[in-house]
Design an enzyme around this catalytic site. Structure first.
Site, PDB file in Angstrom:
ATOM      1  N   SER A 302      -0.562   1.366   3.072  1.00 59.93           N
ATOM      2  CA  SER A 302      -1.263   0.306   3.776  1.00 59.93           C
ATOM      3  C   SER A 302      -1.828  -0.737   2.812  1.00 59.93           C
ATOM      4  CB  SER A 302      -2.364   0.934   4.642  1.00 59.93           C
ATOM      5  OG  SER A 302      -2.906   0.002   5.538  1.00 59.93           O
ATOM      6  N   ASP A 313       5.877  -8.998  -6.028  1.00 55.73           N
ATOM      7  CA  ASP A 313       6.569 -10.201  -5.553  1.00 55.73           C
ATOM      8  C   ASP A 313       6.299 -11.419  -6.436  1.00 55.73           C
ATOM      9  OD1 ASP A 313       7.788  -8.879  -3.525  1.00 55.73           O
ATOM     10  OD2 ASP A 313       6.827  -9.969  -1.886  1.00 55.73           O
ATOM     11  N   LYS A 327       3.695   2.253   5.074  1.00 52.62           N
ATOM     12  CA  LYS A 327       2.937   1.935   6.289  1.00 52.62           C
ATOM     13  C   LYS A 327       2.732   0.424   6.331  1.00 52.62           C
ATOM     14  CE  LYS A 327      -1.455   2.509   8.711  1.00 52.62           C
ATOM     15  NZ  LYS A 327      -1.742   1.059   8.787  1.00 52.62           N
TER      16      LYS A 327
END
Length: 560
Positions: A302, A313, A327
């Site tokens: 999460s 990224d 998740k």
């Protein structure tokens, strides 16, 4: 009692069971067979009301109606995704305490050792710390009543309580003959979510975040500022076993690492126009020149995946460890009239490159949970047809819909049966409670212990004798296992002795020092530095097409 000594063939067993069931059913006097049709929502609601009335009037025992309703709510939500969850009033309070990082009580970490409520460490600044409770103290009585043999789930009811109320504890302390008596005025206890923050050596800082609570960003800022003042030039950011927390705190934590104005994560629900973007806003506390390694494992979920995904990224740091849980669903909390709450999934979240993180799931929730911790990584399976995403700056290939796959995989050694046994039964901790003081008497403070104590043959022999007298399973086979696991036992002894003598922070410092994943990660900073060099190289060649990867430094081509 009827017993069966044989097994029916399946095709013969079914009609037998049906006939047996028919013999036990008492006719209600009605037979209103209706043509099959899909029931409406009104029909279903009426059927549930009828069922409740039937159970209340005719069930053969008294039942807890509230518990039945709890079960009905849970069953209703079980037909949705695995993370839409009902929380009872009692569990809701505990969840709030965990997420807010505070509760009212005396403030101790504890363990039940040999039936004794044993203090592992008072929480810094807590009422327990202020009155002088120490690691290793045994709480023998609470308000004059024995606590010997107390169960873990009973401790809360006897030690927690409203701020300003008093609890009296009688304590047995190593080396003191008489019981020590303490009146402790309960207070507001803040449980830190940034569990550890210290320098591993002259250059490398280490920060461990347990969860993303309401104060995590504030705690992290203080930790990073302290490490920076001590000369931190490299950072290990440990998110292993961090199951998540508040989305806003994940964004605020990412803020410490990313340039301002970066998209950290976006969420999107089922309705058009429901997308919400979350950006970094402040100048990062960790300078851009500081290489970062983020540690993750299958229990990183999460909010942890939001941070790891954003760092990956933007090519800001190296993700190291095991593929995360996966998740990628966002829950919103809705209170219910019964004092409980529903955590209802309202959106999916996506990393800056557009990656969804959520793993596939089915109605089998247990299989879903277990699959997260096996060795299979769907992102690394070349036989699967899956979309490929690219990092925002260096256009490295990354994957979605299966957690965050690390740039470099590192797996801790699995424990042997013997090692799992002595850990799960707290046998090393029990030994440290009894003998840690005498074994390390020459070390009067933690720094002396940390730099000067290494368990050796004498300590292993003493531990073996302790097992002979304590563990009913200990025999010749376990003695061989002890010899084979000598290095593991030495590391564990050192950690647990630190726990009993100097508390949780000291034990954490020893645990990290002996953690093979952390130690291997230190050797990976050359790759983390190469990542930063590649970003600088890209900046010099800004304007090339990221989709072709032409902005990537050849020195970093072999690191995903």
């Amino acid at each position: 009692m009827l017993t069966l000594d044989f097994i029916f063939p399946v095709r013969r067993l079914v009609p037998y069971l049906i006939s047996l069931l028919a013999a036990l059913v008492i006719s209600s006097g009605r037979s209103d067979a209706q043509p099959a049709r899909r029931p409406s929502i009104v029909d279903q609601a009426q059927a549930f009301g009828d069922l409740n009335d039937l159970v209340r009037r005719y069930y053969y025992e008294e039942v807890d109606q509230a518990a039945l309703y709890d079960g009905a709510i849970e069953g209703y939500l079980s037909r949705l995704d695995p993370h839409s969850t009902y929380i009872s009033a009692e569990d809701f309070r505990e969840m709030q305490e965990r997420l807010e990082g505070s509760f009212e009580g005396i403030g101790i970490y504890f363990e039940i050792i040999e039936s004794f409520l044993t203090v592992l460490s008072p929480i810094e600044g807590s009422p327990a710390a202020k009155v002088g409770l120490l690691p290793g103290d045994r709480i023998i009585k609470i308000d004059g009543k024995s606590s010997v043999g107390i169960k873990i789930n009973e401790v809360e009811g006897r030690l927690k309580g409203p701020k300003g109320t008093t609890v009296h504890v009688s304590v047995q302390r190593e080396g003191v003959d008489a019981l020590l008596e303490f009146d402790i005025v309960r207070g507001k206890i803040r449980v830190p979510s940034v569990r550890y923050a210290f320098m591993l050596n002259d250059e490398v800082g280490y920060v461990k975040i347990d969860r993303f609570s309401g104060r995590t960003s504030e705690e992290l800022s203080a930790a990073l500022e302290n490490l920076g003042s001590r000369g931190m030039a490299k950072l290990i950011f440990d998110l292993r076993n961090n199951g998540g927390g508040y989305l806003e705190q994940a964004v605020a934590v990412s803020d410490k690492l990313l340039d301002p104005g970066r998209l950290v994560v976006y969420t999107e629900g089922r309705r058009r126009g429901s997308r919400e973007d979350h950006f970094s806003r402040k100048k990062p506390l960790v300078p851009e020149a500081v290489p970062v390694i983020v540690l993750v494992n299958s229990r990183s979920a999460s909010a942890s995946e939001i941070v790891a995904g954003a760092v990956q990224d933007y090519d800001r740091g190296l993700i190291v460890g095991h593929t995360t849980f996966g998740k990628g669903l966002v829950q919103k909390q809705y209170g219910l009239q019964n004092g409980g709450a529903v955590l209802l999934t309202v959106a999916s979240y996506f990393t800056p490159s557009g990656r969804p993180i959520q793993r596939p799931y089915s109605d089998d929730r247990m299989a879903y949970l277990e699959a997260a911790h096996d060795d299979y990584d769907p992102n690394a399976d070349a036989t699967l047809d899956k979309p490929i995403y690219y990092t925002e700056i260096l256009a490295r290939e990354v994957y979605g819909s299966g957690g965050i796959t690390p740039d470099i995989a590192l797996h801790p050694d699995s424990l042997t049966v013997f090692e799992r046994h002595i850990v799960s039964e707290s046998l090393v901790l029990e030994f440290a409670t009894k003998h840690g003081q005498s074994i390390t008497r020459a070390h009067v403070d933690f720094n002396s212990f940390f730099t000067g104590f290494e368990p050796g043959k004498r300590e292993l022999t003493k531990f073996r004798k302790f097992l002979e007298n304590t563990d009913p399973k200990f025999g010749s086979e376990q003695e061989r296992s002890l010899k084979q696991s000598a290095e593991f036992v030495k590391r564990r002894l050192r950690r647990q002795i630190a726990q009993i003598r100097w508390g949780t922070a000291a034990a954490g410092r020893v645990a990290v020092e002996d953690d093979p994943v952390v130690q291997q990660s230190i050797s990976l900073f050359d790759k983390a530095l190469a990542l930063l060099d590649s970003r600088a190289f890209h900046d010099m060649r800004r304007g090339t097409s990221p989709a072709t990867g032409s902005g990537t430094d050849p020195a970093f081509e072999n690191v995903r």
